[in-house]
Design a protein around this motif. Structure first.
Motif, mmCIF file in Angstrom:
data_model
loop_
_atom_site.group_PDB
_atom_site.id
_atom_site.type_symbol
_atom_site.label_atom_id
_atom_site.label_comp_id
_atom_site.label_asym_id
_atom_site.label_seq_id
_atom_site.Cartn_x
_atom_site.Cartn_y
_atom_site.Cartn_z
ATOM 1 N N LEU A 113 2.370 5.392 11.834
ATOM 2 C CA LEU A 113 1.834 6.258 10.786
ATOM 3 C C LEU A 113 1.361 5.451 9.589
ATOM 4 O O LEU A 113 0.227 5.623 9.105
ATOM 5 N N PHE A 114 2.201 4.545 9.114
ATOM 6 C CA PHE A 114 1.831 3.768 7.925
ATOM 7 C C PHE A 114 0.701 2.784 8.222
ATOM 8 O O PHE A 114 -0.098 2.476 7.341
ATOM 9 N N SER A 115 0.636 2.317 9.459
ATOM 10 C CA SER A 115 -0.475 1.439 9.825
ATOM 11 C C SER A 115 -1.797 2.200 9.811
ATOM 12 O O SER A 115 -2.820 1.671 9.378
ATOM 13 N N SER A 116 -1.783 3.449 10.293
ATOM 14 C CA SER A 116 -3.004 4.254 10.255
ATOM 15 C C SER A 116 -3.416 4.585 8.829
ATOM 16 O O SER A 116 -4.607 4.777 8.557
ATOM 17 N N LEU A 117 -2.459 4.636 7.920
ATOM 18 C CA LEU A 117 -2.766 4.873 6.505
ATOM 19 C C LEU A 117 -3.090 3.574 5.762
ATOM 20 O O LEU A 117 -3.383 3.627 4.561
ATOM 21 N N GLU A 118 -3.003 2.435 6.468
ATOM 22 C CA GLU A 118 -3.257 1.119 5.883
ATOM 23 C C GLU A 118 -2.288 0.803 4.747
ATOM 24 O O GLU A 118 -2.669 0.277 3.709
ATOM 25 N N TRP A 119 -1.031 1.140 4.993
ATOM 26 C CA TRP A 119 0.016 0.889 4.006
ATOM 27 C C TRP A 119 0.836 -0.352 4.335
ATOM 28 O O TRP A 119 1.743 -0.707 3.565
ATOM 29 N N ILE A 120 0.589 -0.997 5.477
ATOM 30 C CA ILE A 120 1.347 -2.191 5.828
ATOM 31 C C ILE A 120 1.029 -3.295 4.824
ATOM 32 O O ILE A 120 -0.112 -3.447 4.388
ATOM 33 N N ASN A 121 2.051 -4.073 4.469
ATOM 34 C CA ASN A 121 1.954 -5.115 3.440
ATOM 35 C C ASN A 121 1.715 -4.531 2.058
ATOM 36 O O ASN A 121 1.084 -5.143 1.205
ATOM 37 N N THR A 122 2.220 -3.324 1.864
ATOM 38 C CA THR A 122 2.321 -2.736 0.528
ATOM 39 C C THR A 122 3.752 -2.200 0.394
ATOM 40 O O THR A 122 4.501 -2.105 1.372
ATOM 41 N N PHE A 123 4.115 -1.822 -0.815
ATOM 42 C CA PHE A 123 5.448 -1.276 -1.042
ATOM 43 C C PHE A 123 5.529 0.215 -0.743
ATOM 44 O O PHE A 123 6.620 0.796 -0.805
ATOM 45 N N LEU A 124 4.408 0.849 -0.427
ATOM 46 C CA LEU A 124 4.386 2.294 -0.210
ATOM 47 C C LEU A 124 5.279 2.747 0.947
ATOM 48 O O LEU A 124 5.978 3.760 0.802
ATOM 49 N N PRO A 125 5.314 2.063 2.102
ATOM 50 C CA PRO A 125 6.211 2.538 3.172
ATOM 51 C C PRO A 125 7.689 2.512 2.798
ATOM 52 O O PRO A 125 8.487 3.224 3.410
ATOM 53 N N LEU A 126 8.050 1.703 1.816
ATOM 54 C CA LEU A 126 9.446 1.605 1.407
ATOM 55 C C LEU A 126 9.798 2.569 0.285
ATOM 56 O O LEU A 126 10.977 2.865 0.071
ATOM 57 N N ILE A 127 8.776 3.078 -0.428
ATOM 58 C CA ILE A 127 9.024 3.923 -1.593
ATOM 59 C C ILE A 127 8.681 5.386 -1.329
ATOM 60 O O ILE A 127 9.452 6.290 -1.678
ATOM 61 N N VAL A 128 7.528 5.639 -0.708
ATOM 62 C CA VAL A 128 7.055 7.013 -0.522
ATOM 63 C C VAL A 128 8.053 7.880 0.245
ATOM 64 O O VAL A 128 8.291 9.031 -0.145
ATOM 65 N N PRO A 129 8.677 7.400 1.350
ATOM 66 C CA PRO A 129 9.664 8.263 2.027
ATOM 67 C C PRO A 129 10.809 8.699 1.132
ATOM 68 O O PRO A 129 11.375 9.779 1.337
ATOM 69 N N LYS A 130 11.157 7.896 0.138
ATOM 70 C CA LYS A 130 12.233 8.280 -0.773
ATOM 71 C C LYS A 130 11.842 9.494 -1.628
ATOM 72 O O LYS A 130 12.713 10.228 -2.091
ATOM 73 N N LEU A 131 10.542 9.690 -1.827
ATOM 74 C CA LEU A 131 10.064 10.841 -2.596
ATOM 75 C C LEU A 131 10.122 12.134 -1.795
ATOM 76 O O LEU A 131 9.830 13.205 -2.332
ATOM 77 N N LEU A 132 10.472 12.041 -0.513
ATOM 78 C CA LEU A 132 10.508 13.212 0.367
ATOM 79 C C LEU A 132 11.937 13.561 0.790
ATOM 80 O O LEU A 132 12.125 14.278 1.775
ATOM 81 N N ALA A 133 12.922 13.063 0.060
ATOM 82 C CA ALA A 133 14.344 13.376 0.320
ATOM 83 C C ALA A 133 14.734 13.039 1.755
ATOM 84 O O ALA A 133 15.362 13.831 2.457
ATOM 85 N N THR A 134 14.374 11.836 2.197
ATOM 86 C CA THR A 134 14.706 11.423 3.561
ATOM 87 C C THR A 134 16.128 10.885 3.690
ATOM 88 O O THR A 134 16.613 10.733 4.816
ATOM 89 N N ILE A 187 9.819 -5.424 8.613
ATOM 90 C CA ILE A 187 8.826 -4.763 9.458
ATOM 91 C C ILE A 187 7.537 -4.490 8.693
ATOM 92 O O ILE A 187 6.432 -4.740 9.191
ATOM 93 N N PHE A 188 7.652 -4.008 7.472
ATOM 94 C CA PHE A 188 6.471 -3.536 6.736
ATOM 95 C C PHE A 188 5.849 -4.604 5.832
ATOM 96 O O PHE A 188 4.713 -4.437 5.394
ATOM 97 N N LEU A 189 6.583 -5.672 5.527
ATOM 98 C CA LEU A 189 6.065 -6.709 4.635
ATOM 99 C C LEU A 189 6.000 -8.025 5.410
ATOM 100 O O LEU A 189 7.024 -8.640 5.684
ATOM 101 N N THR A 190 4.783 -8.447 5.754
ATOM 102 C CA THR A 190 4.611 -9.670 6.539
ATOM 103 C C THR A 190 3.880 -10.760 5.773
ATOM 104 O O THR A 190 3.898 -11.914 6.206
ATOM 105 N N ARG A 191 3.237 -10.422 4.662
ATOM 106 C CA ARG A 191 2.569 -11.454 3.865
ATOM 107 C C ARG A 191 3.586 -12.122 2.957
ATOM 108 O O ARG A 191 4.418 -11.451 2.332
ATOM 109 N N PRO A 192 3.551 -13.467 2.848
ATOM 110 C CA PRO A 192 4.550 -14.169 2.018
ATOM 111 C C PRO A 192 4.569 -13.712 0.560
ATOM 112 O O PRO A 192 5.634 -13.718 -0.061
#
Length: 280
Positions: A132-153, A219-224
């Motif tokens: 899902l996050f790859s299709s949204l082009e969120w990989i190598n951003t902080f969004l996959p780690l933060i946005v789910p927290k906004l949805l009470a996961t 998994i979501f952050l691969t750039r140094p």
């Protein structure tokens, strides 16, 4: 007199046992602290806690050993932690208020589904999340780690706050309704100020778990340049050549300082929050 003497010896033995147990629990941390001041070649040769030779260069070398200064990775972790804490505080408190105070169709079913989500290991959901996050082009951003927290996961914090809100007398809510307050004002002006212990517990746990999280960040952050502290520490270890153990332990101590202070200053709120929510 004999009973008093026996009681005194019993208390003394209990305290000695607790001190020894505490030392055993803290020994790995103390060993890592001592090793951070040893040259790399002496770390595993001298397993004791008192270094025979002090080497303070481990901290300077570790700080500048990677592609960026270690402060860069501390800032990255701070961004992820801040976003996760704010997300959990806002979303989990709102979800908990809805489950605890609002009556809507299917509330019991949705609450049961939320409880069952705790039993799902992260390894089960990480692949769909990555797609899902790859299709949204969120990989190598902080969004996959933060946005789910906004949805009470994080269902654990929702349950914790539900228990707290259910312990607040309904008379306060009814009095506020008589004064013309709606759900928004009741939630913001009555429930949240009373729920400070639960909010503090959520903050502390979210900080510690997110700061120490390695798997999802890997998994979501691969750039140094996007690495957080746990991933940056992993780069000190090289399976094909010699590892920089001294700088690794030094930066590990640095990374533990924020966790130590958060737990130190939030300990009383943590104990109070867990005690008042009924979670044993």
């Amino acid at each position: 007199m004999r009973r008093r003497a026996f009681g005194g010896w019993r208390r003394a033995l209990k305290h000695v046992g607790l001190i020894l147990f505490g030392f055993v629990m803290l020994y790995p941390l103390l060993w890592m602290l001592a090793s951070s001041f040893k040259p790399t070649e002496l770390i595993f040769r001298e397993p004791g806690l008192i270094p025979s030779e002090f080497d303070f260069s481990n901290y300077s070398e570790g700080w500048n050993a990677l592609l960026h200064p270690f402060s860069h990775y501390l800032i990255n972790s701070a961004i992820v932690v801040l976003g996760s804490v704010l997300g959990n505080l806002v979303s989990c408190s709102m979800a908990a208020y809805a489950f605890a105070r609002l009556k809507f169709r299917g509330r019991t079913v949705w609450f049961a589904i939320m409880l069952m989500s705790i039993m799902l290991p992260i390894h089960v959901i990480i692949v769909p999340q990555y797609i899902l996050f790859s299709s949204l082009e969120w990989i190598n951003t902080f969004l996959p780690l933060i946005v789910p927290k906004l949805l009470a996961t994080d269902a654990f914090f929702v349950i914790l706050m539900v228990q707290f809100f259910r312990g607040i007398p309904k008379e306060l809510e009814e009095a506020a309704r008589l004064d013309g307050c709606g759900h928004a004002r009741i939630f913001l002006q009555i429930m949240l100020p009373l729920a400070i212990p639960a909010l503090a517990t959520t903050t502390i746990f979210t900080f510690i778990w997110t700061w120490n999280d390695f798997f999802s960040q890997l998994i979501f952050l691969t750039r140094p340049d996007m690495y957080t502290v746990p991933i940056a520490l992993r780069t000190f270890v090289d399976a094909t050549s010699s590892s920089s153990w001294g700088p690794l332990f030094a930066m590990s101590i640095v990374s533990l300082i924020p966790v130590f202070f958060v737990f130190l200053f939030g300990q009383k709120y943590l104990v109070k929050g867990i005690a008042t929510t009924g979670i044993k």
